[in-house]
Design an enzyme around this catalytic site. Structure first.
Site, PDB file in Angstrom:
ATOM      1  N   TYR A 111      -3.961 -96.600  97.197  1.00 46.95           N
ATOM      2  CA  TYR A 111      -3.193 -97.912  97.928  1.00 46.95           C
ATOM      3  C   TYR A 111      -2.217 -98.363  97.002  1.00 46.95           C
ATOM      4  CZ  TYR A 111      -7.178 -97.576 100.943  1.00 46.95           C
ATOM      5  OH  TYR A 111      -7.986 -96.992 101.899  1.00 46.95           O
ATOM      6  N   ASN A 134      -4.010 -98.070 111.811  1.00 45.65           N
ATOM      7  CA  ASN A 134      -3.231 -97.021 112.035  1.00 45.65           C
ATOM      8  C   ASN A 134      -3.727 -96.544 113.307  1.00 45.65           C
ATOM      9  OD1 ASN A 134      -1.776 -94.363 112.498  1.00 45.65           O
ATOM     10  ND2 ASN A 134      -3.354 -93.588 110.887  1.00 45.65           N
ATOM     11  N   CYS A 142      -3.629 -91.399 107.406  1.00 50.67           N
ATOM     12  CA  CYS A 142      -4.240 -92.431 106.571  1.00 50.67           C
ATOM     13  C   CYS A 142      -5.248 -91.756 105.799  1.00 50.67           C
ATOM     14  CB  CYS A 142      -4.716 -93.507 107.435  1.00 50.67           C
ATOM     15  SG  CYS A 142      -5.696 -93.335 108.815  1.00 50.67           S
ATOM     16  N   HIS A 143      -5.829 -90.515 106.246  1.00 52.41           N
ATOM     17  CA  HIS A 143      -7.106 -89.839 105.509  1.00 52.41           C
ATOM     18  C   HIS A 143      -6.512 -89.575 104.121  1.00 52.41           C
ATOM     19  CE1 HIS A 143      -4.969 -86.607 107.631  1.00 52.41           C
ATOM     20  NE2 HIS A 143      -5.230 -85.838 106.601  1.00 52.41           N
ATOM     21  N   GLU A 169      -6.905 -79.548 104.249  1.00 50.16           N
ATOM     22  CA  GLU A 169      -5.450 -79.347 103.517  1.00 50.16           C
ATOM     23  C   GLU A 169      -5.351 -79.030 102.218  1.00 50.16           C
ATOM     24  OE1 GLU A 169      -4.312 -83.030 106.485  1.00 50.16           O
ATOM     25  OE2 GLU A 169      -4.187 -83.518 104.371  1.00 50.16           O
TER      26      GLU A 169
END
Length: 199
Positions: A111, A134, A142-143, A169
């Site tokens: 953040y 979001n 946002c993950h 990912e």
């Protein structure tokens, strides 16, 4: 990423290894919302708060959107980057959401890093709040925001989904054993997610 008022919205359900996704698109083919829970009533309430009495009908999302999600879940982790989104929110929220889209697949930010990136280094808490608002999960990723120590932090879709997406990912993160144990105790049968390497 600023949105004009849509004339109509279309809701579709897309199957995914992390559970069905409910997707809202407008007449221009832009994504307006993606919800993990496929809770149509809740998403309709959200859309009404955002867009008023715009007609919302069930129907198929445009084929490029459906294909991009299929490609993403079968291994093309950059497939969602090319999708067009349209959001409503405050100028600050839209700035945060735009910064989220710039985080490459396979990378994460804290953040604080995200706050610094948007030129608001003292606004980490506000960034977290915007992150939580979001409306277009996964596509506005946002993950990819984790704790400053590299650990998983809260996620609207639940920590199992966040863990799955980051693993899919190839992003590095640190497990918090308490979170894992708490998640395992509370895990519901529908949250038993497929393994990313099994795709």
């Amino acid at each position: 990423m600023t949105a004009m008022q849509p004339k109509t919205l279309t809701l579709d359900v897309v199957d995914a290894p992390i559970g069905a996704l409910l997707i809202a698109t407008d007449e221009a083919g832009d994504l307006r919302a993606v919800d993990f829970w496929a809770d149509e009533a809740a998403l309709r309430r959200q859309l009404r708060r955002q867009y008023g009495e715009v007609p919302v009908e069930k129907g198929p999302a445009p084929e490029p959107i459906r294909r991009a999600f299929a490609d993403y879940f079968t291994g093309d982790i950059r497939a969602l980057e090319r999708l067009s989104v349209a959001t409503v929110g405050t100028a600050f929220q839209r700035k945060v959401w735009a910064a989220l889209r710039r985080i490459p697949a396979g990378e994460t930010r804290s953040y604080g890093q995200l706050a610094a990136e948007i030129g608001e280094p003292d606004a980490a808490r506000a960034v977290g709040l915007a992150n939580g608002q979001n409306p277009i999960a996964i596509v506005i990723p946002c993950h990819r925001v984790i704790g400053a120590d590299g650990s998983l932090t809260g996620f609207g879709g639940g920590l199992p989904r966040k863990r799955w997406l980051l693993t899919h990912e190839g992003a590095a993160f640190k497990e918090n054993r308490k979170d894992v144990q708490r998640t395992e105790r509370r895990r519901q049968p529908e949250l038993a997610l497929g393994q990313p390497d099994a795709l």
